[in-house]
Design a protein around this motif. Sequence first.
Motif, PDB file in Angstrom:
ATOM      1  N   PHE A   1     -18.362   5.458  -4.308  1.00 28.41           N
ATOM      2  CA  PHE A   1     -17.629   5.509  -5.571  1.00 28.41           C
ATOM      3  C   PHE A   1     -16.624   6.661  -5.545  1.00 28.41           C
ATOM      4  CE2 PHE A   1     -17.119   7.156  -9.894  1.00 28.41           C
ATOM      5  CZ  PHE A   1     -16.636   6.024 -10.538  1.00 28.41           C
ATOM      6  N   THR A   2     -17.081   7.836  -5.136  1.00 25.76           N
ATOM      7  CA  THR A   2     -16.232   9.024  -5.102  1.00 25.76           C
ATOM      8  C   THR A   2     -15.073   8.855  -4.117  1.00 25.76           C
ATOM      9  OG1 THR A   2     -18.184  10.361  -5.607  1.00 25.76           O
ATOM     10  CG2 THR A   2     -16.264  11.531  -4.774  1.00 25.76           C
ATOM     11  N   ALA A   3     -15.362   8.374  -2.919  1.00 31.40           N
ATOM     12  CA  ALA A   3     -14.318   8.203  -1.898  1.00 31.40           C
ATOM     13  C   ALA A   3     -13.270   7.181  -2.339  1.00 31.40           C
ATOM     14  CB  ALA A   3     -14.953   7.774  -0.576  1.00 31.40           C
ATOM     15  N   ASN A   4     -13.709   6.085  -2.943  1.00 29.62           N
ATOM     16  CA  ASN A   4     -12.767   5.052  -3.380  1.00 29.62           C
ATOM     17  C   ASN A   4     -11.908   5.517  -4.550  1.00 29.62           C
ATOM     18  OD1 ASN A   4     -12.879   2.522  -1.795  1.00 29.62           O
ATOM     19  ND2 ASN A   4     -15.047   2.719  -2.200  1.00 29.62           N
ATOM     20  N   ILE A   5     -12.487   6.290  -5.457  1.00 26.01           N
ATOM     21  CA  ILE A   5     -11.697   6.845  -6.562  1.00 26.01           C
ATOM     22  C   ILE A   5     -10.622   7.774  -6.002  1.00 26.01           C
ATOM     23  CG2 ILE A   5     -11.796   8.495  -8.509  1.00 26.01           C
ATOM     24  CD1 ILE A   5     -12.652   5.698  -9.332  1.00 26.01           C
ATOM     25  N   LEU A   6     -11.000   8.640  -5.044  1.00 28.42           N
ATOM     26  CA  LEU A   6     -10.037   9.555  -4.435  1.00 28.42           C
ATOM     27  C   LEU A   6      -8.880   8.791  -3.797  1.00 28.42           C
ATOM     28  CD1 LEU A   6      -9.089  12.349  -3.473  1.00 28.42           C
ATOM     29  CD2 LEU A   6     -10.583  12.040  -1.467  1.00 28.42           C
ATOM     30  N   LEU A   7      -9.183   7.773  -3.008  1.00 31.79           N
ATOM     31  CA  LEU A   7      -8.130   6.993  -2.355  1.00 31.79           C
ATOM     32  C   LEU A   7      -7.259   6.261  -3.374  1.00 31.79           C
ATOM     33  CD1 LEU A   7     -10.165   5.771   0.695  1.00 31.79           C
ATOM     34  CD2 LEU A   7      -7.978   6.974   0.817  1.00 31.79           C
ATOM     35  N   THR A   8      -7.860   5.713  -4.408  1.00 29.16           N
ATOM     36  CA  THR A   8      -7.099   5.021  -5.456  1.00 29.16           C
ATOM     37  C   THR A   8      -6.110   5.969  -6.113  1.00 29.16           C
ATOM     38  OG1 THR A   8      -8.924   3.485  -5.880  1.00 29.16           O
ATOM     39  CG2 THR A   8      -7.292   3.756  -7.639  1.00 29.16           C
ATOM     40  N   VAL A   9      -6.574   7.159  -6.454  1.00 26.99           N
ATOM     41  CA  VAL A   9      -5.719   8.143  -7.126  1.00 26.99           C
ATOM     42  C   VAL A   9      -4.591   8.601  -6.202  1.00 26.99           C
ATOM     43  CG1 VAL A   9      -5.710  10.505  -8.071  1.00 26.99           C
ATOM     44  CG2 VAL A   9      -7.476   8.886  -8.767  1.00 26.99           C
ATOM     45  N   LEU A  10      -4.906   8.883  -4.942  1.00 23.00           N
ATOM     46  CA  LEU A  10      -3.874   9.339  -4.001  1.00 23.00           C
ATOM     47  C   LEU A  10      -2.781   8.297  -3.808  1.00 23.00           C
ATOM     48  CD1 LEU A  10      -5.991  11.096  -1.216  1.00 23.00           C
ATOM     49  CD2 LEU A  10      -4.470  12.184  -2.885  1.00 23.00           C
ATOM     50  N   ILE A  11      -3.180   7.047  -3.702  1.00 22.65           N
ATOM     51  CA  ILE A  11      -2.209   5.971  -3.473  1.00 22.65           C
ATOM     52  C   ILE A  11      -1.401   5.686  -4.735  1.00 22.65           C
ATOM     53  CG2 ILE A  11      -1.955   3.510  -2.934  1.00 22.65           C
ATOM     54  CD1 ILE A  11      -4.595   3.923  -1.208  1.00 22.65           C
ATOM     55  N   GLN A  12      -2.065   5.634  -5.851  1.00 23.13           N
ATOM     56  CA  GLN A  12      -1.397   5.262  -7.102  1.00 23.13           C
ATOM     57  C   GLN A  12      -0.411   6.318  -7.593  1.00 23.13           C
ATOM     58  OE1 GLN A  12      -1.503   2.328  -8.646  1.00 23.13           O
ATOM     59  NE2 GLN A  12      -0.104   3.031 -10.221  1.00 23.13           N
ATOM     60  N   PHE A  13      -0.751   7.599  -7.446  1.00 22.62           N
ATOM     61  CA  PHE A  13       0.050   8.641  -8.093  1.00 22.62           C
ATOM     62  C   PHE A  13       0.951   9.431  -7.157  1.00 22.62           C
ATOM     63  CE2 PHE A  13      -3.527   7.860 -10.966  1.00 22.62           C
ATOM     64  CZ  PHE A  13      -2.803   7.452 -12.073  1.00 22.62           C
ATOM     65  N   ASP A  14       0.963   9.173  -5.873  1.00 23.86           N
ATOM     66  CA  ASP A  14       1.878   9.808  -4.917  1.00 23.86           C
ATOM     67  C   ASP A  14       2.041  11.306  -5.225  1.00 23.86           C
ATOM     68  OD1 ASP A  14       3.736  10.418  -2.996  1.00 23.86           O
ATOM     69  OD2 ASP A  14       5.143   8.843  -3.535  1.00 23.86           O
ATOM     70  N   PHE A  15       0.968  12.063  -5.027  1.00 24.15           N
ATOM     71  CA  PHE A  15       0.944  13.489  -5.365  1.00 24.15           C
ATOM     72  C   PHE A  15       1.993  14.293  -4.619  1.00 24.15           C
ATOM     73  CE2 PHE A  15      -3.217  12.330  -6.991  1.00 24.15           C
ATOM     74  CZ  PHE A  15      -3.199  12.983  -8.201  1.00 24.15           C
ATOM     75  N   LYS A  16       2.283  13.922  -3.393  1.00 24.07           N
ATOM     76  CA  LYS A  16       3.283  14.639  -2.624  1.00 24.07           C
ATOM     77  C   LYS A  16       4.634  14.604  -3.351  1.00 24.07           C
ATOM     78  CE  LYS A  16       5.497  14.075   1.626  1.00 24.07           C
ATOM     79  NZ  LYS A  16       5.679  13.183   2.693  1.00 24.07           N
ATOM     80  N   LYS A  17       4.994  13.439  -3.852  1.00 24.93           N
ATOM     81  CA  LYS A  17       6.244  13.276  -4.590  1.00 24.93           C
ATOM     82  C   LYS A  17       6.188  14.045  -5.930  1.00 24.93           C
ATOM     83  CE  LYS A  17       9.261   9.596  -6.314  1.00 24.93           C
ATOM     84  NZ  LYS A  17       9.398   8.155  -6.490  1.00 24.93           N
ATOM     85  N   LEU A  18       5.061  13.976  -6.616  1.00 26.23           N
ATOM     86  CA  LEU A  18       4.916  14.686  -7.895  1.00 26.23           C
ATOM     87  C   LEU A  18       5.022  16.195  -7.716  1.00 26.23           C
ATOM     88  CD1 LEU A  18       1.979  12.700  -9.551  1.00 26.23           C
ATOM     89  CD2 LEU A  18       4.353  12.728 -10.268  1.00 26.23           C
ATOM     90  N   ILE A  19       4.443  16.719  -6.628  1.00 32.51           N
ATOM     91  CA  ILE A  19       4.500  18.152  -6.360  1.00 32.51           C
ATOM     92  C   ILE A  19       5.941  18.576  -6.081  1.00 32.51           C
ATOM     93  CG2 ILE A  19       3.813  19.946  -4.712  1.00 32.51           C
ATOM     94  CD1 ILE A  19       1.076  18.454  -4.556  1.00 32.51           C
ATOM     95  N   ARG A  20       6.679  17.775  -5.301  1.00 29.60           N
ATOM     96  CA  ARG A  20       8.092  18.087  -5.019  1.00 29.60           C
ATOM     97  C   ARG A  20       8.918  18.088  -6.288  1.00 29.60           C
ATOM     98  NH1 ARG A  20       9.918  13.869  -1.425  1.00 29.60           N
ATOM     99  NH2 ARG A  20       7.826  13.347  -0.861  1.00 29.60           N
ATOM    100  N   MET A  21       8.622  17.186  -7.218  1.00 30.09           N
ATOM    101  CA  MET A  21       9.387  17.100  -8.470  1.00 30.09           C
ATOM    102  C   MET A  21       9.175  18.338  -9.339  1.00 30.09           C
ATOM    103  SD  MET A  21       8.903  13.061  -9.416  1.00 30.09           S
ATOM    104  CE  MET A  21       9.472  13.271 -11.077  1.00 30.09           C
ATOM    105  N   LYS A  22       7.975  18.926  -9.264  1.00 36.86           N
ATOM    106  CA  LYS A  22       7.662  20.073 -10.117  1.00 36.86           C
ATOM    107  C   LYS A  22       8.176  21.381  -9.515  1.00 36.86           C
ATOM    108  CE  LYS A  22       3.808  18.163 -12.592  1.00 36.86           C
ATOM    109  NZ  LYS A  22       2.477  18.350 -13.112  1.00 36.86           N
ATOM    110  N   VAL A  23       8.486  21.383  -8.238  1.00 34.26           N
ATOM    111  CA  VAL A  23       8.952  22.620  -7.581  1.00 34.26           C
ATOM    112  C   VAL A  23      10.417  22.832  -7.808  1.00 34.26           C
ATOM    113  CG1 VAL A  23       9.226  23.734  -5.329  1.00 34.26           C
ATOM    114  CG2 VAL A  23       7.155  22.486  -5.848  1.00 34.26           C
TER     115      VAL A  23
END
Length: 196
Positions: free
Chosen positions: A174-196
Amino acid sequence: MINENFIYLGILLNSIGSISYIIDTVKGKVKPNRVTFFLWALAPLIIFFSEIKQGVGMQSLLAFVVGFWPLLTLLASFVNKKAEWKITKFDIICGILSLVGLVLWLITKVGNIAIIFGIIADLLAALPTIKKSYYYPKTETIWPYFSGAIYAGITILTIKTWNFPHYAFPVYLFTANILLTVLIQFDFKKLIRMKV
């Protein structure tokens, strides 16, 4: 706690997500990491047999199903050259460490230790796909992971005997699948670049 028969609903949902991923793999829309998917097939199937030996019952179907679909995904990745993901040293190191975990299980042959090493092996196998999902989320799709989280959640809700063999793998999954879902759905790398 819900009725055990809800596990069949979880299998159906997970199968739909997994089949869509296999189709996207054959079409070359996603690029599964072969090291991950090989080990994601192997480790859960070992956990499945260990859980069966310990009398886990219907909840052990989770381990079988989440080993079966990655095996088919791995095979599908050889159908289309566009579905191939370049394997790195990191992938190989994680794969070797994962295999070491499985060998340790074979040496000990103790049920709970087998489940622990199976989970460690599965997590080490997941690391290349977790890394890929963070850096290249467009090479993945959330459906197999989201449906896998739902299936693991349903399985957790059906547990009547709360002991390690019954809850360890479903909670991890459950934990691993939630992590992968969130990483794929929200593209954190792109979000972090936008905030910098």
